[in-house]
Design a protein around this motif. Structure first.
Motif: not given
Lengths: 172, 383
Positions: A56-61, A67, A69, A84, A115, A138-141, A143, B64, B67, B339-340, B342
């Motif tokens: 999985s991927a987490v966006d941290w702007p 990140e 995982v 991670k 992502m 689309p999963l970026r924060k 968007f 999405k 969130e 926050y997320r 998955s």
């Protein structure tokens, strides 16, 4: 395998690069820099962590980072490890893990699409889910689905709305 | 498609020693397809040569959407990730949230979770067995199994008010206690299901057509299954004794005996038999659960769930569904919304990866049976 024994073995191979945390409930967390991530995954796979559950991927702007995982599980030791690693947000990229686990190709393809992380060496990063997508991943924060829907799915957003006319001009 | 000059018909191509291939859209509008998913099969005659998964037609952007909704409100969205077996999703998500909150679910709440999980599993296994029968052309068996599944949905309706998506779990436990006489009705249902089962065995498992079609189809070894991320019945069918209810127990399973029957063999027939073994084991677990139901509250008091705030951090929680491992990786930044989130679905390894290994060389009539034998459920690929 106890957490202590595992972390000492890990330290022998990776020194200070891999930071180990016991999250409790048979879940361990490992943080590694990007260039040591694949060697670490390979090390895990050779030490009975054969099951890659998913990536999985987490966006941290806020940190300008994304990140990744990797969730791996050992059937033998019954431990779940979250590996991670972080990549910069602009022009995000990572090495592919599909030579370690074949199904990683599909997870990476999805992350690339959703992502915006490029996976170096992945044989197929073509779009899997989205159709004619030209916006940001689309999963970026940053968007905003609502703004996108108003733009893409209303007549006004598509430039197809009939022009506003005076009351008298409305055809009966 | 490239055609050499002067040759326009299949017959002429064949005469000239050229083969003709064509693209067959197996789904989304195909009777053998289990949902809005498709494979674009490159075919020569009736044989598959190449396969391209054509996903995305069911994509609703759940990750999405989650969130943008409150922690507890997401439970209404989550069951839709798997239509036939929705409860594992709710439980996996709620457990991840509870891990972040550090909250303990009361014992009766955990018991109710296990009972609903097993009932959901039975309903899903009926759908799986019926789907396999349907893929092999035995439509009567499929419809008969749907009748039994409907009886299970009746019990869910009595418990939660909903038939398909129950939205029964909340962070901290389950929504409500069982109504008067509900446990007895489940007990009577199990008697009925067990009494009916020999008939279905005769229809499906003692059927020569089923055996001949499934034997030796798409075999995988234990090592290959583990390395490909295959979980659940498909993994146990290779002889691996792996079950999250035993390996990383949750809900009431730490206090209940759970056996892991394995069929072994690794082909489609072994996977079909494994589903039957899982069914019998699930009924046994339900009987053990119903035999000693503890008293007490069914959920912990977390205040107003609509304003629930979850401490910053991340947690992964997984549940053994009827198809394999359902996992939720939840990240919180301390706010009122995730926050997320998955989702790890059990269908992706076979649906998007093993299809490239198994389908080429297969006849078109076996593709639907292959999908049913791996219990590929497109909503959790597309989530």
């Amino acid at each position: 395998m106890t957490p202590e024994r595992f972390s000492s073995q890990l330290a022998r191979f990776f020194g200070d690069d891999a930071r180990f945390t016991d999250k409790g409930g048979a879940q361990w967390e490992l943080r590694v820099p990007r260039d040591r991530c694949l060697p670490l995954l390979s090390f895990l796979r050779d030490h009975s962590f054969v099951h890659l559950a998913f990536i999985s991927a987490v966006d941290w702007p806020r940190d300008q980072e994304i990140e990744l995982v990797y969730h791996v599980w050992s059937y033998e030791h019954r431990v779940h490890v979250l590996v991670k690693t972080r990549t910069e947000r602009e022009k995000a990229w990572m090495f592919t893990a599909h030579r370690l686990w074949g199904q990683a190709q599909a997870y990476e393809q999805e992350i690339h699409e959703m992502m915006g992380v490029f996976f170096l060496g992945n044989p197929d990063l073509s779009p899997l889910f989205l159709h004619n997508w030209h916006d940001r991943p689309p999963l970026r924060k940053d968007f905003d689905p609502k703004a996108y829907s108003l733009k893409a799915y209303t007549l006004a957003g598509l430039g197809l709305a009939p022009e506003q006319k005076e009351d008298g001009d409305v055809p009966s | 498609m490239y055609l050499p000059d002067g040759y326009t018909t299949l017959e002429k191509l064949r005469e000239a020693g050229e083969y003709a291939d064509y693209d067959l859209f197996f789904g989304p509008n195909h009777p053998g397809m289990h949902g809005n998913f498709g494979y674009v099969l490159t075919m020569i005659g009736t044989e598959v040569v190449r396969v391209r998964p054509n996903a995305g037609q069911l994509h609703r952007g759940f990750e999405k959407a989650m969130e943008n909704k409150a922690w507890a409100a997401n439970v209404s969205l989550i069951p839709r990730v798997c239509v036939p077996d929705p409860d594992p999703n709710e439980v996996a998500y709620c457990q991840a949230v509870e891990k972040l909150l550090g909250c303990e679910v009361p014992i009766r709440g955990r018991w109710m979770r296990s009972i609903t999980l097993e009932l959901s599993r039975l309903g899903s296994l009926y759908m799986g067995m019926g789907g396999l029968a349907g893929a092999l052309g035995h439509y009567s068996t499929m419809y008969l199994m749907m009748i039994e599944r409907d009886l299970i949905l009746d019990r869910f309706e009595a418990l939660t008010g909903a038939r398909v998506y129950h939205i029964y779990n909340v962070p901290g436990g389950v929504r409500n206690d069982a109504p008067e006489g509900w446990f007895d009705s489940v007990s009577r249902l199990l008697d009925h299901l067990e009494a009916q089962m020999p008939e279905y065995d005769r229809l499906l498992y003692e059927n020569h057509v089923v055996w001949d079609r499934l034997q030796g189809m798409a075999p995988i070894t234990a090592e290959e299954a583990m390395a490909s991320g295959v979980t659940g019945p498909a993994l146990r069918a290779t002889g691996v004794k792996a079950d999250i209810r035993v390996d990383a127990p949750y809900a009431a399973y730490p206090e209940i005996q759970v056996d892991i029957p394995t069929s072994g063999g690794g082909d489609a027939l072994a996977r079909a038999v494994q589903v039957r073994l899982d069914f019998a084991e699930s009924v046994r677990i339900l009987r053990r659960l119903l035999a000693r139901i503890p008293d007490g509250p069914v959920h912990a008091d977390l205040g107003n769930l609509a304003k629930l705030k979850v401490p910053a951090g991340d947690a992964y929680s997984k549940v053994e569904s009827s198809k394999g491992e359902f996992g939720y990786y939840v990240v919180s930044d301390g706010g009122e919304k995730p926050y997320r989130v998955s989702v790890r679905g059990p269908s992706l390894p076979a649906g998007l990866y093993l299809c490239h290994k198994h389908l080429p060389g297969m006849k078109i009539d076996d593709v639907a049976a292959w999908m049913a034998s791996f219990a590929i459920c497109p909503p959790d690929i597309d989530r």
